[in-house]
Design an enzyme around this catalytic site. Structure first.
Site, mmCIF file in Angstrom:
data_model
loop_
_atom_site.group_PDB
_atom_site.id
_atom_site.type_symbol
_atom_site.label_atom_id
_atom_site.label_comp_id
_atom_site.label_asym_id
_atom_site.label_seq_id
_atom_site.Cartn_x
_atom_site.Cartn_y
_atom_site.Cartn_z
ATOM 1 N N ASP A 1 -21.360 48.319 -7.332
ATOM 2 C CA ASP A 1 -20.043 47.941 -7.835
ATOM 3 C C ASP A 1 -19.085 48.841 -7.066
ATOM 4 O O ASP A 1 -19.023 50.047 -7.335
ATOM 5 C CB ASP A 1 -19.940 48.207 -9.340
ATOM 6 C CG ASP A 1 -18.592 47.779 -9.886
ATOM 7 O OD1 ASP A 1 -17.578 48.013 -9.192
ATOM 8 O OD2 ASP A 1 -18.541 47.215 -10.985
ATOM 9 N N HIS A 2 -18.364 48.287 -6.118
ATOM 10 C CA HIS A 2 -17.647 49.167 -5.182
ATOM 11 C C HIS A 2 -16.551 49.987 -5.861
ATOM 12 O O HIS A 2 -16.135 51.007 -5.337
ATOM 13 C CB HIS A 2 -17.123 48.395 -3.967
ATOM 14 C CG HIS A 2 -15.872 47.615 -4.203
ATOM 15 N ND1 HIS A 2 -15.867 46.381 -4.795
ATOM 16 C CD2 HIS A 2 -14.574 47.894 -3.932
ATOM 17 C CE1 HIS A 2 -14.624 45.938 -4.865
ATOM 18 N NE2 HIS A 2 -13.812 46.827 -4.353
ATOM 19 N N HIS B 1 -16.156 45.372 -12.369
ATOM 20 C CA HIS B 1 -15.211 46.448 -12.066
ATOM 21 C C HIS B 1 -14.449 46.940 -13.305
ATOM 22 O O HIS B 1 -14.351 48.131 -13.556
ATOM 23 C CB HIS B 1 -14.183 45.990 -11.024
ATOM 24 C CG HIS B 1 -14.789 45.393 -9.792
ATOM 25 N ND1 HIS B 1 -15.948 45.875 -9.233
ATOM 26 C CD2 HIS B 1 -14.405 44.359 -8.997
ATOM 27 C CE1 HIS B 1 -16.243 45.158 -8.144
ATOM 28 N NE2 HIS B 1 -15.324 44.233 -7.986
#
Ligand code: BG6
Length: 498
Positions: free
Chosen positions: A185-186, A248
């Protein structure tokens, strides 16, 4: 990143090596790690794809991406030469090609060259529907059973709903050990997101107030100005709730709401986050309307330019009912947060690109001040700007200079740009380095992904069962549909705009 050591020898296979993610994000990140001296002394990056490339054409293509998308745009020839000699290309149809043993052979060759057994990383930068098949094929190779050195990185979306996420987890767990699986999950690689842990747990000031006794509500906005950016085909099967909230936004909620960890051990941090997800109140399907609002943008104008409606974008159904905006009110039913609303909103084609978290404290009692002072009475607020602004500000009351006791809310501000040199690593740099080091703290564990889906499913199902009748319902450049204002106005609040 100074408490990191350079990782040991590594071979990184990038499936989807000729694709967009590699071009825009992965290669620029790897290049920057190299420039900053974080890449292992011995490493090899192998792009895998169907397109025909010689090694040198492939390197040329990546160089274009780096020049366009890297935070460092000036690429010095000597540095590029030094980096690019570690990069090669393997033409292979990952779906059909039965020659997966070519990968094992490459590993053997590199191992001999390096004189040590390297980390072997398989990065799935491919369409999600290809992941199970590639994983199965990789799983058959002996190198995959090496739990200490071989890792697989899975991009989002991780599943399409709870069932498919569980199925994918089951498959991956039958081929790899949990500690070999890195679900990205950046957002968790963003510097300002990681700083939330420092802010909360390295300061004595905030934590005693960080609960339902002092915090009135929390707001998270993740707004984008772009539309579907040519990803219509993907977005049609996803929508904003799946694309942004399931991952996110819920991760940001976890960072704000989690209990203090007893260590920075990967599982300890992830346990604390899972506790938050498990405590988020399930929204009954027949009450979704009270807690969640969806939207889709119409055609309109943004900064003087005409932009098409979502339904007019490429690869989008002209009658699409897909959400490009979502706002939700969550409650976390635990001792710390009971009854404190967490309002979140996110969407495409909104007023500006901004991700910001507001912690709204309860007002101080005002009775001792003269009535005119109370007119400008504002409760304290802590604002954490994640991007593109990177700052933290604390709003507090001050006395306006003069003979009367007039109050004025003012901000104490910490701006990254004032303190640091502006060379913060990109999320993908941090996360790729973590994978090479074998540190899974900032990656999603199996139970985290599933817990997040459980929260989203009632909303998703209710929305699916009742197609929207008012789409499109917001204009480009706005803050989303009016219903989103009503969602929060019902509680006597409004969305905070900086
Ligand atoms: C991705 C979503 O995960 O995050 C995109 O798929 C979205 O739709 C992007 O645009 C937003 O990321 P960032 O880092 O720009 O906030």
């Amino acid at each position: 990143m100074e408490n990191h050591k350079r990782p040991s020898a590594t071979i990184l296979f990038i499936f989807g090596g000729s694709g967009d993610l590699n071009f825009r994000k992965l290669s620029p990140a790897l290049y920057n790690l190299f420039i900053d001296n974080w890449m292992p002394e011995k490493f090899s990056i192998i792009g895998i794809g169907r397109t025909d490339y010689s090694d040198s054409d492939y390197r040329g293509r990546l160089l274009e991406g780096i020049k366009q998308f890297s935070r460092r745009k000036d690429v010095a020839d000597t540095q590029w030469q030094a980096f690019s000699q570690h990069v090669s290309y393997l033409k292979m149809d990952a779906e059909k090609d039965e020659k997966y043993n070519a990968i094992s052979e490459l590993v053997q060759k590199k191992e001999a060259e390096f004189g040590e057994h390297p980390n072997i990383i398989f990065y799935m930068a491919v369409a999600p529907q290809l992941v199970p098949d590639i994983a199965k094929k990789l799983g058959k190779e002996n190198i995959s059973s090496d739990k200490a050195f071989t890792r697989i990185v899975i991009e989002k979306p991780f599943g399409h709903d709870l069932d498919s996420a569980q199925e994918l987890n089951k498959l991956l767990m039958s081929l790899f050990d949990e500690k070999q699986i890195y679900r990205i999950d950046h957002y968790l690689g963003k510097e300002t997101v990681q700083n939330i842990l420092a802010l909360r747990f390295a300061n004595a000031l905030f934590e005693p107030l960080w609960n339902r006794n002092y915090i009135d509500y929390v707001q998270i906005t993740a707004a984008e100005t772009v539309g579907s950016e040519g990803r219509g085909a993907y977005f049609e099967g996803s929508g904003t709730l799946r694309d942004m909230v399931q991952n996110h936004i819920l991760q940001l909620v976890c960072m704000i709401a989690m209990e203090a960890p007893v260590s920075f051990d990967a599982d300890e941090i992830r346990n604390k986050k899972v506790d938050v997800l498990n405590a988020i109140r399930r929204i009954p399907k027949d009450e979704v309307g009270k807690y969640a609002v969806r939207g889709q943008f119409s055609a309109g104008w943004m900064e003087g330019e005409k932009v098409p409606a979502y339904r007019e974008e490429k690869n989008v159904d002209p009658k699409s009912t897909v959400d490009t905006f979502a706002a939700v009110k969550f409650y976390i039913d635990n001792w710390r947060w009971q009854d404190v609303p967490f309002y979140i909103r996110t969407g495409k084609r909104l007023h500006e690109k901004t991700t910001v978290i507001n912690i709204q404290f309860r007002p101080a009692p005002s009775y001792a001040f003269p009535p005119e002072a109370a007119e400008t009475w504002r409760a304290n607020r802590l604002t954490i700007s994640i991007q593109p602004e990177m700052d933290i500000r604390l709003r507090f009351q001050s006395k306006r200079p003069g003979q009367s006791m007039t109050l004025n809310p003012v901000d104490m501000i910490f701006r990254y740009a004032d303190v640091y040199d502006g060379n913060e690593p990109e999320a993908y740099e941090t996360l790729l380095l973590d994978v090479m080091e074998g540190n899974a703290t900032n990656f999603m564990r199996k139970d985290q992904v599933e817990a997040a889906w459980k929260i989203i499913m009632p909303i998703q199902e209710a929305w699916q069962n009742r197609p929207p009748v008012n789409f499109p319902n917001y204009s480009p450049g706005s803050w989303g549909p009016e219903d989103a204002e009503a969602l929060i106005a019902r509680d006597g609040h409004q969305w905070i705009v900086m």
